[in-house]
Motif scaffolding. Structure first.
Motif, PDB file in Angstrom:
ATOM      1  N   LYS A  71      71.544  10.610  54.255  1.00  0.00           N
ATOM      2  CA  LYS A  71      70.424  11.443  54.678  1.00  0.00           C
ATOM      3  C   LYS A  71      69.226  10.538  54.926  1.00  0.00           C
ATOM      4  N   GLY A  72      68.587  10.741  56.052  1.00  0.00           N
ATOM      5  CA  GLY A  72      67.456   9.904  56.440  1.00  0.00           C
ATOM      6  C   GLY A  72      66.340   9.887  55.406  1.00  0.00           C
ATOM      7  N   LYS A  73      66.060  11.042  54.795  1.00  0.00           N
ATOM      8  CA  LYS A  73      64.984  11.113  53.805  1.00  0.00           C
ATOM      9  C   LYS A  73      65.297  10.241  52.594  1.00  0.00           C
ATOM     10  N   ASP A  74      66.557  10.247  52.140  1.00  0.00           N
ATOM     11  CA  ASP A  74      66.950   9.430  50.998  1.00  0.00           C
ATOM     12  C   ASP A  74      66.795   7.946  51.318  1.00  0.00           C
ATOM     13  N   LEU A  75      67.244   7.571  52.514  1.00  0.00           N
ATOM     14  CA  LEU A  75      67.162   6.171  52.905  1.00  0.00           C
ATOM     15  C   LEU A  75      65.702   5.732  53.048  1.00  0.00           C
ATOM     16  N   LEU A  76      64.864   6.584  53.616  1.00  0.00           N
ATOM     17  CA  LEU A  76      63.443   6.260  53.768  1.00  0.00           C
ATOM     18  C   LEU A  76      62.786   6.082  52.404  1.00  0.00           C
ATOM     19  N   ASN A  77      63.140   6.939  51.445  1.00  0.00           N
ATOM     20  CA  ASN A  77      62.590   6.795  50.089  1.00  0.00           C
ATOM     21  C   ASN A  77      63.000   5.464  49.471  1.00  0.00           C
ATOM     22  N   ASP A  78      64.269   5.078  49.661  1.00  0.00           N
ATOM     23  CA  ASP A  78      64.733   3.798  49.136  1.00  0.00           C
ATOM     24  C   ASP A  78      63.969   2.638  49.761  1.00  0.00           C
ATOM     25  N   LEU A  79      63.802   2.687  51.090  1.00  0.00           N
ATOM     26  CA  LEU A  79      63.128   1.604  51.792  1.00  0.00           C
ATOM     27  C   LEU A  79      61.659   1.509  51.380  1.00  0.00           C
ATOM     28  N   ARG A  80      61.002   2.642  51.280  1.00  0.00           N
ATOM     29  CA  ARG A  80      59.594   2.638  50.840  1.00  0.00           C
ATOM     30  C   ARG A  80      59.461   2.069  49.435  1.00  0.00           C
ATOM     31  N   HIS A  81      60.397   2.436  48.564  1.00  0.00           N
ATOM     32  CA  HIS A  81      60.371   1.931  47.193  1.00  0.00           C
ATOM     33  C   HIS A  81      60.531   0.407  47.173  1.00  0.00           C
ATOM     34  N   LEU A  82      61.461  -0.109  47.981  1.00  0.00           N
ATOM     35  CA  LEU A  82      61.667  -1.559  48.052  1.00  0.00           C
ATOM     36  C   LEU A  82      60.421  -2.268  48.574  1.00  0.00           C
ATOM     37  N   VAL A 114      70.812  -5.809  50.336  1.00  0.00           N
ATOM     38  CA  VAL A 114      70.263  -5.097  49.181  1.00  0.00           C
ATOM     39  C   VAL A 114      71.002  -3.775  48.950  1.00  0.00           C
ATOM     40  N   LEU A 115      71.059  -2.926  49.971  1.00  0.00           N
ATOM     41  CA  LEU A 115      71.723  -1.626  49.856  1.00  0.00           C
ATOM     42  C   LEU A 115      72.575  -1.382  51.094  1.00  0.00           C
ATOM     43  N   ARG A 116      73.647  -0.607  50.917  1.00  0.00           N
ATOM     44  CA  ARG A 116      74.542  -0.249  52.021  1.00  0.00           C
ATOM     45  C   ARG A 116      74.709   1.261  52.063  1.00  0.00           C
ATOM     46  N   TYR A 117      74.768   1.807  53.276  1.00  0.00           N
ATOM     47  CA  TYR A 117      74.917   3.259  53.472  1.00  0.00           C
ATOM     48  C   TYR A 117      75.997   3.511  54.517  1.00  0.00           C
ATOM     49  N   ASP A 118      76.698   4.624  54.361  1.00  0.00           N
ATOM     50  CA  ASP A 118      77.644   5.019  55.400  1.00  0.00           C
ATOM     51  C   ASP A 118      76.950   5.991  56.354  1.00  0.00           C
ATOM     52  N   ALA A 119      77.696   6.491  57.315  1.00  0.00           N
ATOM     53  CA  ALA A 119      77.106   7.326  58.356  1.00  0.00           C
ATOM     54  C   ALA A 119      76.663   8.694  57.852  1.00  0.00           C
ATOM     55  N   GLN A 120      77.071   9.089  56.654  1.00  0.00           N
ATOM     56  CA  GLN A 120      76.697  10.397  56.122  1.00  0.00           C
ATOM     57  C   GLN A 120      75.356  10.375  55.368  1.00  0.00           C
ATOM     58  N   TRP A 159      76.000   0.487  26.840  1.00  0.00           N
ATOM     59  CA  TRP A 159      74.660   1.085  26.809  1.00  0.00           C
ATOM     60  C   TRP A 159      73.916   0.927  28.131  1.00  0.00           C
ATOM     61  N   VAL A 160      74.650   0.780  29.227  1.00  0.00           N
ATOM     62  CA  VAL A 160      74.012   0.655  30.536  1.00  0.00           C
ATOM     63  C   VAL A 160      73.736   2.063  31.041  1.00  0.00           C
ATOM     64  N   PRO A 161      72.490   2.364  31.410  1.00  0.00           N
ATOM     65  CA  PRO A 161      72.180   3.729  31.852  1.00  0.00           C
ATOM     66  C   PRO A 161      72.922   4.083  33.137  1.00  0.00           C
ATOM     67  N   ASP A 162      73.375   5.340  33.216  1.00  0.00           N
ATOM     68  CA  ASP A 162      74.087   5.812  34.398  1.00  0.00           C
ATOM     69  C   ASP A 162      73.141   6.225  35.516  1.00  0.00           C
ATOM     70  N   GLY A 163      71.935   6.599  35.162  1.00  0.00           N
ATOM     71  CA  GLY A 163      70.972   7.061  36.161  1.00  0.00           C
ATOM     72  C   GLY A 163      70.513   5.938  37.065  1.00  0.00           C
ATOM     73  N   ARG A 164      70.148   6.298  38.294  1.00  0.00           N
ATOM     74  CA  ARG A 164      69.629   5.309  39.228  1.00  0.00           C
ATOM     75  C   ARG A 164      68.631   5.992  40.149  1.00  0.00           C
ATOM     76  N   SER A 165      67.790   5.197  40.768  1.00  0.00           N
ATOM     77  CA  SER A 165      66.749   5.777  41.607  1.00  0.00           C
ATOM     78  C   SER A 165      66.988   5.506  43.085  1.00  0.00           C
ATOM     79  N   TYR A 166      68.117   4.927  43.453  1.00  0.00           N
ATOM     80  CA  TYR A 166      68.417   4.637  44.851  1.00  0.00           C
ATOM     81  C   TYR A 166      69.622   5.466  45.284  1.00  0.00           C
ATOM     82  N   HIS A 167      69.804   5.584  46.597  1.00  0.00           N
ATOM     83  CA  HIS A 167      70.830   6.482  47.118  1.00  0.00           C
ATOM     84  C   HIS A 167      72.014   5.758  47.755  1.00  0.00           C
ATOM     85  N   GLY A 168      71.851   4.510  48.139  1.00  0.00           N
ATOM     86  CA  GLY A 168      72.943   3.758  48.752  1.00  0.00           C
ATOM     87  C   GLY A 168      73.754   3.016  47.717  1.00  0.00           C
ATOM     88  N   GLN A 169      74.645   2.161  48.212  1.00  0.00           N
ATOM     89  CA  GLN A 169      75.429   1.314  47.311  1.00  0.00           C
ATOM     90  C   GLN A 169      74.677  -0.005  47.140  1.00  0.00           C
TER      91      GLN A 169
END
Length: 197
Positions: free
Chosen positions: A179-190, A171-177, A49-59
């Protein structure tokens, strides 16, 4: 003269059902308090019953790893956008370094809560070194210990960008692909959720 037995009073006949009712109410209250905790523990341990949805973009790095575990010794007490380069800092690595700086600027009034850094296993080229000195004056630089990095990093052969909290936890890891906007949203949320740094 014999003693007459008194018939049981009305209060005595009501006491037994009231006690039973009170016990059931107590049991229900205890189940309501402890039940959700027990259910949540089983859900976590058995992964049902663990939800599949998530609000972050990195690992998400949820195993308690720190910056030191991936071979970076630093003493930064702010949020950090850390680029790791286990090989030469080529195009992907340079793109992530650029992105880390842009993200810090993009934080606006929260820019002072974060820093950007490069941890490289090899010296960068003379040309890129000169560029870093001119265009990235606030970039922090660290050596990268390859044995620790290769053992503990998720994708050891590639340049990666990590969000590191003020205690040095990954906290989160991203590869070179990424998107800056996704990463900025994650950082602002944190930063919005965090009381540290």
């Amino acid at each position: 003269m014999g003693t007459a037995m008194n018939p049981p009073s009305m209060s005595d006949t009501r006491a037994a059902p009231d006690r039973r009712k009170g016990r059931w109410q107590l049991i229900l209250i205890v189940l309501m308090v402890i039940g959700p905790m027990v259910l949540a523990t089983f859900m976590y341990k058995l992964q049902f019953w663990v939800p599949d949805g998530r609000s972050y973009h990195g690992q998400l790095i949820g195993n308690g790893q720190t910056r030191a575990d991936i071979g970076v010794l630093a003493n930064e007490e702010r949020w950090q956008l850390l680029v790791t380069a286990p090989t030469a800092c080529a195009a992907d690595c340079q793109q992530l370094v650029y992105l880390a700086r842009q993200l810090q600027i993009g934080l606006g009034r929260d820019a002072s809560r974060a820093s950007h850094a490069l941890a490289s296993a090899q010296p960068v080229s003379a040309e890129y070194e000169a560029k870093l000195k001119i265009e990235y004056p606030q970039l922090q630089r660290y050596p990268l210990a390859l044995p620790a990095f290769n053992q503990n990093a998720a994708a050891p052969g590639d340049a990666q960008l990590w969000i590191v909290d003020p205690h040095g936890n990954l906290v989160l890891r991203y590869d070179a692909q990424v998107k800056g906007k996704d990463l900025l949203n994650d950082l602002r949320h944190l930063l919005k959720l965090s009381n540290i740094g």
